[in-house]
Design a protein around this motif. Structure first.
Motif, PDB file in Angstrom:
ATOM      1  N   VAL A  10       0.846  -1.183   0.000  1.00 36.64           N
ATOM      2  CA  VAL A  10       0.000   0.000   0.000  1.00 36.64           C
ATOM      3  C   VAL A  10       0.885   1.237   0.000  1.00 36.64           C
ATOM      4  O   VAL A  10       1.805   1.351   0.803  1.00 36.64           O
ATOM      5  CB  VAL A  10      -0.929   0.005   1.236  1.00 36.64           C
ATOM      6  CG1 VAL A  10      -1.751   1.277   1.274  1.00 36.64           C
ATOM      7  CG2 VAL A  10      -1.820  -1.224   1.239  1.00 36.64           C
ATOM      8  N   ARG A  11       0.582   2.128  -0.925  1.00 34.30           N
ATOM      9  CA  ARG A  11       1.277   3.410  -0.991  1.00 34.30           C
ATOM     10  C   ARG A  11       0.242   4.495  -1.225  1.00 34.30           C
ATOM     11  O   ARG A  11      -0.646   4.325  -2.037  1.00 34.30           O
ATOM     12  CB  ARG A  11       2.273   3.445  -2.146  1.00 34.30           C
ATOM     13  CG  ARG A  11       3.444   2.556  -1.966  1.00 34.30           C
ATOM     14  CD  ARG A  11       4.427   2.775  -3.077  1.00 34.30           C
ATOM     15  NE  ARG A  11       5.494   1.795  -2.997  1.00 34.30           N
ATOM     16  CZ  ARG A  11       6.463   1.707  -3.863  1.00 34.30           C
ATOM     17  NH1 ARG A  11       6.510   2.516  -4.890  1.00 34.30           N
ATOM     18  NH2 ARG A  11       7.400   0.801  -3.710  1.00 34.30           N
ATOM     19  N   ARG A  12       0.385   5.593  -0.510  1.00 33.94           N
ATOM     20  CA  ARG A  12      -0.504   6.728  -0.748  1.00 33.94           C
ATOM     21  C   ARG A  12       0.059   7.528  -1.924  1.00 33.94           C
ATOM     22  O   ARG A  12       1.237   7.835  -1.970  1.00 33.94           O
ATOM     23  CB  ARG A  12      -0.579   7.612   0.481  1.00 33.94           C
ATOM     24  CG  ARG A  12      -1.323   6.965   1.609  1.00 33.94           C
ATOM     25  CD  ARG A  12      -1.499   7.970   2.744  1.00 33.94           C
ATOM     26  NE  ARG A  12      -2.133   7.333   3.867  1.00 33.94           N
ATOM     27  CZ  ARG A  12      -3.438   7.285   4.043  1.00 33.94           C
ATOM     28  NH1 ARG A  12      -4.234   7.854   3.180  1.00 33.94           N
ATOM     29  NH2 ARG A  12      -3.944   6.691   5.089  1.00 33.94           N
ATOM     30  N   ALA A  13      -0.823   7.847  -2.844  1.00 33.16           N
ATOM     31  CA  ALA A  13      -0.437   8.641  -4.006  1.00 33.16           C
ATOM     32  C   ALA A  13      -1.697   9.303  -4.559  1.00 33.16           C
ATOM     33  O   ALA A  13      -2.809   8.854  -4.292  1.00 33.16           O
ATOM     34  CB  ALA A  13       0.213   7.764  -5.067  1.00 33.16           C
ATOM     35  N   THR A  14      -1.505  10.331  -5.320  1.00 30.90           N
ATOM     36  CA  THR A  14      -2.630  10.999  -5.969  1.00 30.90           C
ATOM     37  C   THR A  14      -2.727  10.479  -7.390  1.00 30.90           C
ATOM     38  O   THR A  14      -1.743  10.480  -8.135  1.00 30.90           O
ATOM     39  CB  THR A  14      -2.414  12.519  -5.984  1.00 30.90           C
ATOM     40  OG1 THR A  14      -2.290  12.960  -4.633  1.00 30.90           O
ATOM     41  CG2 THR A  14      -3.572  13.233  -6.648  1.00 30.90           C
ATOM     42  N   LEU A  15      -3.918  10.010  -7.749  1.00 32.87           N
ATOM     43  CA  LEU A  15      -4.168   9.546  -9.100  1.00 32.87           C
ATOM     44  C   LEU A  15      -4.926  10.629  -9.852  1.00 32.87           C
ATOM     45  O   LEU A  15      -5.783  11.301  -9.279  1.00 32.87           O
ATOM     46  CB  LEU A  15      -5.010   8.265  -9.092  1.00 32.87           C
ATOM     47  CG  LEU A  15      -4.407   7.062  -8.366  1.00 32.87           C
ATOM     48  CD1 LEU A  15      -5.421   5.918  -8.339  1.00 32.87           C
ATOM     49  CD2 LEU A  15      -3.131   6.611  -9.050  1.00 32.87           C
ATOM     50  N   ARG A  16      -4.653  10.792 -11.111  1.00 30.48           N
ATOM     51  CA  ARG A  16      -5.389  11.776 -11.914  1.00 30.48           C
ATOM     52  C   ARG A  16      -6.848  11.385 -12.015  1.00 30.48           C
ATOM     53  O   ARG A  16      -7.741  12.221 -11.990  1.00 30.48           O
ATOM     54  CB  ARG A  16      -4.775  11.883 -13.303  1.00 30.48           C
ATOM     55  CG  ARG A  16      -5.389  12.971 -14.162  1.00 30.48           C
ATOM     56  CD  ARG A  16      -4.737  13.032 -15.529  1.00 30.48           C
ATOM     57  NE  ARG A  16      -5.136  14.084 -16.401  1.00 30.48           N
ATOM     58  CZ  ARG A  16      -6.367  14.390 -16.800  1.00 30.48           C
ATOM     59  NH1 ARG A  16      -7.378  13.737 -16.338  1.00 30.48           N
ATOM     60  NH2 ARG A  16      -6.598  15.365 -17.652  1.00 30.48           N
ATOM     61  N   ASN A  53     -15.303  12.969 -15.551  1.00 26.93           N
ATOM     62  CA  ASN A  53     -14.619  11.876 -14.855  1.00 26.93           C
ATOM     63  C   ASN A  53     -14.857  10.547 -15.582  1.00 26.93           C
ATOM     64  O   ASN A  53     -13.933   9.755 -15.749  1.00 26.93           O
ATOM     65  CB  ASN A  53     -15.080  11.787 -13.409  1.00 26.93           C
ATOM     66  CG  ASN A  53     -14.188  10.909 -12.575  1.00 26.93           C
ATOM     67  OD1 ASN A  53     -12.975  11.017 -12.636  1.00 26.93           O
ATOM     68  ND2 ASN A  53     -14.777  10.023 -11.802  1.00 26.93           N
ATOM     69  N   ILE A  54     -16.085  10.304 -16.020  1.00 28.56           N
ATOM     70  CA  ILE A  54     -16.397   9.084 -16.778  1.00 28.56           C
ATOM     71  C   ILE A  54     -15.567   9.043 -18.056  1.00 28.56           C
ATOM     72  O   ILE A  54     -15.029   7.997 -18.432  1.00 28.56           O
ATOM     73  CB  ILE A  54     -17.910   8.991 -17.098  1.00 28.56           C
ATOM     74  CG1 ILE A  54     -18.728   8.808 -15.810  1.00 28.56           C
ATOM     75  CG2 ILE A  54     -18.208   7.886 -18.096  1.00 28.56           C
ATOM     76  CD1 ILE A  54     -18.518   7.491 -15.104  1.00 28.56           C
ATOM     77  N   ALA A  55     -15.428  10.182 -18.726  1.00 32.68           N
ATOM     78  CA  ALA A  55     -14.617  10.241 -19.948  1.00 32.68           C
ATOM     79  C   ALA A  55     -13.162   9.877 -19.661  1.00 32.68           C
ATOM     80  O   ALA A  55     -12.517   9.179 -20.452  1.00 32.68           O
ATOM     81  CB  ALA A  55     -14.715  11.628 -20.581  1.00 32.68           C
ATOM     82  N   ARG A  56     -12.623  10.318 -18.511  1.00 36.39           N
ATOM     83  CA  ARG A  56     -11.240   9.950 -18.142  1.00 36.39           C
ATOM     84  C   ARG A  56     -11.145   8.471 -17.781  1.00 36.39           C
ATOM     85  O   ARG A  56     -10.176   7.803 -18.136  1.00 36.39           O
ATOM     86  CB  ARG A  56     -10.751  10.829 -16.987  1.00 36.39           C
ATOM     87  CG  ARG A  56     -10.410  12.241 -17.405  1.00 36.39           C
ATOM     88  CD  ARG A  56      -9.657  13.005 -16.318  1.00 36.39           C
ATOM     89  NE  ARG A  56     -10.274  12.946 -15.011  1.00 36.39           N
ATOM     90  CZ  ARG A  56     -11.234  13.765 -14.587  1.00 36.39           C
ATOM     91  NH1 ARG A  56     -11.705  14.707 -15.380  1.00 36.39           N
ATOM     92  NH2 ARG A  56     -11.725  13.639 -13.365  1.00 36.39           N
ATOM     93  N   LEU A  57     -12.161   7.955 -17.067  1.00 36.32           N
ATOM     94  CA  LEU A  57     -12.162   6.524 -16.736  1.00 36.32           C
ATOM     95  C   LEU A  57     -12.166   5.674 -18.006  1.00 36.32           C
ATOM     96  O   LEU A  57     -11.530   4.625 -18.073  1.00 36.32           O
ATOM     97  CB  LEU A  57     -13.367   6.171 -15.862  1.00 36.32           C
ATOM     98  CG  LEU A  57     -13.338   6.655 -14.419  1.00 36.32           C
ATOM     99  CD1 LEU A  57     -14.701   6.460 -13.764  1.00 36.32           C
ATOM    100  CD2 LEU A  57     -12.258   5.943 -13.624  1.00 36.32           C
ATOM    101  N   ARG A  58     -12.874   6.142 -19.015  1.00 34.50           N
ATOM    102  CA  ARG A  58     -12.994   5.412 -20.275  1.00 34.50           C
ATOM    103  C   ARG A  58     -11.643   5.202 -20.956  1.00 34.50           C
ATOM    104  O   ARG A  58     -11.467   4.259 -21.726  1.00 34.50           O
ATOM    105  CB  ARG A  58     -13.924   6.195 -21.198  1.00 34.50           C
ATOM    106  CG  ARG A  58     -14.151   5.534 -22.514  1.00 34.50           C
ATOM    107  CD  ARG A  58     -15.057   6.363 -23.379  1.00 34.50           C
ATOM    108  NE  ARG A  58     -15.427   5.601 -24.554  1.00 34.50           N
ATOM    109  CZ  ARG A  58     -15.978   6.111 -25.607  1.00 34.50           C
ATOM    110  NH1 ARG A  58     -16.243   7.394 -25.652  1.00 34.50           N
ATOM    111  NH2 ARG A  58     -16.289   5.361 -26.629  1.00 34.50           N
ATOM    112  N   LEU A  59     -10.682   6.057 -20.678  1.00 38.23           N
ATOM    113  CA  LEU A  59      -9.359   5.951 -21.299  1.00 38.23           C
ATOM    114  C   LEU A  59      -8.536   4.789 -20.748  1.00 38.23           C
ATOM    115  O   LEU A  59      -7.507   4.440 -21.322  1.00 38.23           O
ATOM    116  CB  LEU A  59      -8.590   7.265 -21.114  1.00 38.23           C
ATOM    117  CG  LEU A  59      -9.245   8.495 -21.741  1.00 38.23           C
ATOM    118  CD1 LEU A  59      -8.455   9.748 -21.385  1.00 38.23           C
ATOM    119  CD2 LEU A  59      -9.381   8.333 -23.247  1.00 38.23           C
TER     120      LEU A  59
END
Length: 141
Positions: A10-16, A53-59
């Motif tokens: 487990v690592r904390r990080a920021t995801l786009r 956000n859905i458009a980014r998830l789609r990628l």
């Protein structure tokens, strides 16, 4: 996961985009976790931002939204009609190939998310191993 002990770092990080992925999975496989109230707010009140956000998830190769509650809890927590909620969920899958899963609880959402990420990572490893130099014989079907 799947009856196996799986050490997970487990690592904390920021995801786009999204909330959880595995090491090396950013941009490939991602899970977006939502509480019931957050899910209701995003599909009902902040829809343009959520559609982005859905458009980014789609990628991503694989992406899912996991709600930390049941669909009945979502129905009860918002003024939106059940038909509108189901229509939104169906649209996410049909238009963007992003499934929305209702886990029933925070614990179940965590387990489901880890299970998805584990499976997606394994699928990626198998796919990659098929294309390694020398991994197939000439003339084999």
């Amino acid at each position: 996961i799947g009856g196996r002990v799986t050490p997970i770092e487990v690592r904390r990080a920021t995801l786009r985009t999204g909330d959880v992925t595995y090491l090396g999975g950013a941009g490939i496989d991602v899970v977006e976790r939502k509480t019931v109230s957050d899910f209701c707010g995003t599909i009902g009140g902040d829809r343009p931002r959520w559609d982005d956000n859905i458009a980014r998830l789609r990628l991503h190769k694989h992406a899912a939204i996991i709600v930390e509650g049941s669909i009945d809890e979502v129905f009860a927590a918002t003024a939106m009609t059940p038909a509108a909620i189901v229509g939104s969920v169906a649209s996410f899958l049909a238009r963007a190939n992003v499934a929305t899963l209702f886990a029933g609880s925070t614990w179940s959402a965590m387990m489901l998310g880890l299970g998805l990420l584990w499976r997606w990572r394994e699928i990626g490893k198998k796919r990659a191993s098929r294309f390694r130099f020398g991994s197939h014989r000439r003339g084999a079907a």
